[in-house]
Design a protein around this motif. Sequence first.
Motif, PDB file in Angstrom:
ATOM      1  N   LEU A   1      -9.136   2.116   5.678  1.00 61.94           N
ATOM      2  CA  LEU A   1      -8.888   2.465   4.195  1.00 61.94           C
ATOM      3  C   LEU A   1     -10.007   1.093   3.839  1.00 61.94           C
ATOM      4  O   LEU A   1     -10.672   1.264   4.168  1.00 61.94           O
TER       5      LEU A   1
ATOM      6  N   LEU B   1       1.856   6.212   7.598  1.00 62.13           N
ATOM      7  CA  LEU B   1       0.788   6.301   6.120  1.00 62.13           C
ATOM      8  C   LEU B   1      -0.795   6.465   6.918  1.00 62.13           C
ATOM      9  O   LEU B   1      -1.871   7.393   6.187  1.00 62.13           O
TER      10      LEU B   1
ATOM     11  N   ILE C   1       0.891  -1.253  -0.059  1.00 64.16           N
ATOM     12  CA  ILE C   1       0.012  -0.127  -0.328  1.00 64.16           C
ATOM     13  C   ILE C   1       0.620   1.301  -0.106  1.00 64.16           C
ATOM     14  O   ILE C   1       2.229   1.239   0.938  1.00 64.16           O
TER      15      ILE C   1
ATOM     16  N   LEU D   1      -4.926   6.531  -0.918  1.00 54.33           N
ATOM     17  CA  LEU D   1      -3.724   5.504  -0.398  1.00 54.33           C
ATOM     18  C   LEU D   1      -4.994   4.604  -1.511  1.00 54.33           C
ATOM     19  O   LEU D   1      -5.843   4.375  -0.975  1.00 54.33           O
TER      20      LEU D   1
ATOM     21  N   ALA E   1       1.122   5.983  -0.797  1.00 59.33           N
ATOM     22  CA  ALA E   1       0.218   6.953  -1.579  1.00 59.33           C
ATOM     23  C   ALA E   1       0.194   7.373  -2.782  1.00 59.33           C
ATOM     24  O   ALA E   1       0.571   6.694  -3.410  1.00 59.33           O
TER      25      ALA E   1
END
Length: 342
Positions: free
Chosen positions: A321, A314, A195, A282, A197
Amino acid sequence: MSTHYTLRFGSYSARDKARDGDRLLLNLTVEQSMDGVGGRCSAELAGAEFAPVALGESVQIELDAGAGAVTVFTGTVTGGAQTATTQCIEAQDGLAALALQELEAAYDNVSLDFIIKDLLQQGGAQVGSVCKGPDVPAYAVHRQPRLLGQVWRLAQACGADVYSSGDGKVQVTTPDQPGARHTLRFGEDVRGLAIGAAVLPWDSVEVWGEGAGSAKGSEKSHWLCTDLSGVSGKAAVDDTGVVTVGKLGKRPLRVRDGALRSGGAAQDSAKARMTWLAARRLAGHMDVNGAPAVMPGDSVRIDRLPASHGMARLLADGTPLRVRGVRHWLDRELGLVTRLHF
């Protein structure tokens, strides 16, 4: 942990605890996604002596990783093949069928969500949750693009995604409708992480509508107008995901939508589009031990992530998420593995 399953392909069935007449499952892949034309299923069953499953036969997949059976796919057979010793079956859900249909319709004084629901029903789809959309005085649906394209276009104006849930219902939801919440433990549930940006294609949007509704009243929204500033909306998203209305960034997207006939409707659409984009800051995927309960539209938090891990920075703000896609694969060696796409 053992995985239990019940698969039905027309008159055939396969279970982890075989019964008389059950087929033997060799491997299974099930996918549901917001980015595509609906869900799909691929399965391989032992035995070449069986008659092929007919096109259009119903398919239902239930998986249980220990917390109870969950229906992860409902659809129909769309293809298949015989090998020397096995039978392969391909299936898609009801969303894919909408990509093949054309229709025409006209609406007066309704909301965009009303149009979405009506189009889905006319297309024979089962309708799940549909987000609220701006009101429009008139809207025309032409034969092109096809029905799924029409629904996508309306969903974009609402800042929403279109996808199917495991029970086969079409969902049209926004990031503000987070679905079920799940917590997965790093080092226990999580097998792999990738994962990072995302580079957003734009940082703001300017939506332009049509008509004189804002200046002359809704009863004259059909009038042509030389100054459309009153029928427009702006919104921007910053690097932290905060959406600000009435503002443009350095890389704006400009959208023209003649169905929006008031400044309020244009502004609502601009804000909704940026809220949708903010939820995609993300991107990547996470592999976990079988998690059939997680569906597109749900939100996931990672627990027990070490503070020294790069991913912790992050996720420092605690924002969950949003799951955009789910892929389950089940075979006799790995068991059930689930990949969550963000």
